[in-house]
Design a protein around this motif. Structure first.
Motif, mmCIF file in Angstrom:
data_model
loop_
_atom_site.group_PDB
_atom_site.id
_atom_site.type_symbol
_atom_site.label_atom_id
_atom_site.label_comp_id
_atom_site.label_asym_id
_atom_site.label_seq_id
_atom_site.Cartn_x
_atom_site.Cartn_y
_atom_site.Cartn_z
ATOM 1 N N TYR A 6 0.849 -1.185 0.000
ATOM 2 C CA TYR A 6 0.000 0.000 0.000
ATOM 3 C C TYR A 6 0.890 1.242 0.000
ATOM 4 C CZ TYR A 6 -4.119 -2.817 0.931
ATOM 5 O OH TYR A 6 -5.139 -3.730 0.820
ATOM 6 N N SER A 7 0.546 2.201 -0.841
ATOM 7 C CA SER A 7 1.327 3.430 -0.932
ATOM 8 C C SER A 7 0.421 4.617 -0.633
ATOM 9 C CB SER A 7 1.920 3.560 -2.342
ATOM 10 O OG SER A 7 0.882 3.715 -3.292
ATOM 11 N N ARG A 8 0.930 5.818 -0.884
ATOM 12 C CA ARG A 8 0.139 7.031 -0.656
ATOM 13 C C ARG A 8 -1.008 7.161 -1.649
ATOM 14 N NH1 ARG A 8 2.706 12.197 -1.097
ATOM 15 N NH2 ARG A 8 3.894 11.353 -2.844
ATOM 16 N N GLY A 9 -1.008 6.328 -2.705
ATOM 17 C CA GLY A 9 -1.989 6.468 -3.772
ATOM 18 C C GLY A 9 -3.338 5.878 -3.444
ATOM 19 N N ARG A 10 -3.926 6.263 -2.306
ATOM 20 C CA ARG A 10 -5.255 5.781 -1.952
ATOM 21 C C ARG A 10 -6.305 6.419 -2.862
ATOM 22 N NH1 ARG A 10 -7.348 10.163 0.250
ATOM 23 N NH2 ARG A 10 -6.087 11.558 1.520
ATOM 24 N N VAL A 11 -7.478 5.823 -2.892
ATOM 25 C CA VAL A 11 -8.577 6.353 -3.696
ATOM 26 C C VAL A 11 -8.917 7.776 -3.230
ATOM 27 C CG1 VAL A 11 -11.020 6.100 -4.251
ATOM 28 C CG2 VAL A 11 -9.529 4.091 -4.223
ATOM 29 N N GLY A 12 -9.004 8.676 -4.192
ATOM 30 C CA GLY A 12 -9.319 10.063 -3.895
ATOM 31 C C GLY A 12 -8.107 10.953 -3.704
ATOM 32 N N ARG A 13 -6.920 10.346 -3.587
ATOM 33 C CA ARG A 13 -5.709 11.134 -3.372
ATOM 34 C C ARG A 13 -5.376 11.933 -4.631
ATOM 35 N NH1 ARG A 13 -1.139 10.949 0.174
ATOM 36 N NH2 ARG A 13 -0.042 12.889 -0.255
ATOM 37 N N ARG A 14 -4.989 13.177 -4.442
ATOM 38 C CA ARG A 14 -4.630 14.056 -5.550
ATOM 39 C C ARG A 14 -3.112 14.266 -5.546
ATOM 40 N NH1 ARG A 14 -9.672 16.386 -6.764
ATOM 41 N NH2 ARG A 14 -8.793 17.964 -8.143
ATOM 42 N N PHE A 15 -2.514 14.206 -6.738
ATOM 43 C CA PHE A 15 -1.075 14.378 -6.881
ATOM 44 C C PHE A 15 -0.781 15.434 -7.945
ATOM 45 C CE2 PHE A 15 -1.384 10.027 -5.281
ATOM 46 C CZ PHE A 15 -0.336 9.957 -4.370
ATOM 47 N N HIS A 16 0.367 16.067 -7.831
ATOM 48 C CA HIS A 16 0.864 16.877 -8.934
ATOM 49 C C HIS A 16 1.185 15.921 -10.079
ATOM 50 C CE1 HIS A 16 1.259 20.795 -6.944
ATOM 51 N NE2 HIS A 16 1.531 20.100 -5.853
ATOM 52 N N MET A 17 0.769 16.286 -11.274
ATOM 53 C CA MET A 17 0.826 15.352 -12.396
ATOM 54 C C MET A 17 2.239 14.920 -12.749
ATOM 55 S SD MET A 17 -2.231 16.666 -14.868
ATOM 56 C CE MET A 17 -2.360 15.033 -15.620
ATOM 57 N N HIS A 18 3.199 15.813 -12.624
ATOM 58 C CA HIS A 18 4.572 15.483 -13.014
ATOM 59 C C HIS A 18 5.242 14.527 -12.044
ATOM 60 C CE1 HIS A 18 5.237 18.499 -9.929
ATOM 61 N NE2 HIS A 18 6.525 18.174 -9.903
ATOM 62 N N GLN A 19 4.627 14.289 -10.878
ATOM 63 C CA GLN A 19 5.245 13.449 -9.861
ATOM 64 C C GLN A 19 4.924 11.966 -10.022
ATOM 65 O OE1 GLN A 19 3.938 15.044 -6.107
ATOM 66 N NE2 GLN A 19 5.189 16.891 -6.268
ATOM 67 N N THR A 20 3.910 11.635 -10.824
ATOM 68 C CA THR A 20 3.472 10.241 -10.927
ATOM 69 C C THR A 20 3.529 9.743 -12.362
ATOM 70 O OG1 THR A 20 1.124 10.727 -11.310
ATOM 71 C CG2 THR A 20 1.877 10.669 -9.012
ATOM 72 N N ALA A 21 3.658 8.435 -12.511
ATOM 73 C CA ALA A 21 3.659 7.844 -13.851
ATOM 74 C C ALA A 21 2.308 8.052 -14.522
ATOM 75 C CB ALA A 21 3.989 6.354 -13.766
ATOM 76 N N ALA A 22 1.219 7.869 -13.768
ATOM 77 C CA ALA A 22 -0.115 8.067 -14.340
ATOM 78 C C ALA A 22 -0.305 9.503 -14.795
ATOM 79 C CB ALA A 22 -1.185 7.690 -13.322
#
Length: 263
Positions: free
Chosen positions: A134-150
């Protein structure tokens, strides 16, 4: 590539707002961050008077958005109903969930489906295999786009104009020492993603975690989001990181896109 516009862009977002709504959302945010709190604590962290906090809490409780337990308040399950409704609006939600489960089982890792909204990556679905982490990528989590592969996979489907718009709005903040923080470097990587149809992330959002993502497009060619597989660096390495998982994600995304196009 079509000139896709980031989802939820609002040209009026910098205009005036309704103060009472701003106050309610400040209280809701504080409750989320603290997993519940009392009136005094909420007043301290929001810089509001106790009477103002109490009035807003009463209004939120009236509609089940906040519940009270003893002297503390917490967010109510009404948000779950709203979240499920919003998530179900994504085209092919049922098919996406099935394919995501297949992806998690076949890789033995964590699999996610994420979309873009207002220039951020939002995790809509996540499946974690028996051996996945399990990582920080829980459902509903928002990330800066450049930080993630998705996020990078989705950005690769946008025109340079809209990518500049997103960067201008949110910047390129650093999550780890490996995060891309230079705009020219980001554009170079997005060019590579377009050529190979897969995005990589090596400890750019979380140290010790790698991920692989592939964009998902709809029947009209519009980008719906991205499938991603994430796992610890000691497991996702070498050919597994560079070839095996990318090929698997691409094949599952291809099946999904065909099903969405002809369903």
């Amino acid at each position: 590539m079509k000139d896709w516009k980031p989802g939820g862009t609002d040209p009026e977002s910098r205009g005036s707002t309704i103060q009472s709504i701003d106050t309610s959302f400040a209280i809701v945010t504080a409750l989320r961050e603290r997993n519940g709190a009392g009136v005094t604590e909420l007043a301290d962290v929001t810089d509001l008077s106790k009477s103002s906090v109490h009035k807003h809490l009463r209004s939120l409780m009236k509609y089940d958005f906040v519940v009270k337990e003893g002297d503390e308040y917490r967010l109510g399950l009404r948000y779950l109903d709203l979240g499920a409704h919003v998530r179900a609006q994504i085209p092919g939600s049922s098919e996406i969930k099935h394919k995501l489960r297949d992806l998690a089982n076949e890789t033995g890792e964590s699999a996610q489906f994420a979309v873009e909204e207002r220039g951020r990556t939002v995790v809509l679905y996540r499946e974690v295999s028996h051996g996945g982490v399990y990582s920080r990528g829980r459902v509903g989590r928002r990330f800066h786009m450049h930080q993630t592969a998705a996020g990078k996979a989705i950005l690769s489907q946008y025109s340079d104009h809209w990518i500049h718009e997103i960067v201008d709005r949110h910047g390129l903040p650093e999550a780890t020492p490996h995060t891309i923080t230079d705009e020219s470097v980001l554009f170079d990587e997005l060019t590579e993603i377009r050529e190979r149809s897969v995005a990589f992330n090596s400890e750019e959002s979380t140290e010790g975690l790698r991920s692989v993502a592939v964009p998902v497009t709809g029947a009209e060619g519009d980008v719906l989001g991205a499938f991603a597989v994430a796992g610890p660096t000691h497991r996702i390495t070498g050919d597994r990181f560079e070839t095996e998982i990318p090929d698997l994600v691409r094949s599952i995304v291809n099946e999904l896109e065909l099903n969405l196009a002809y369903s």
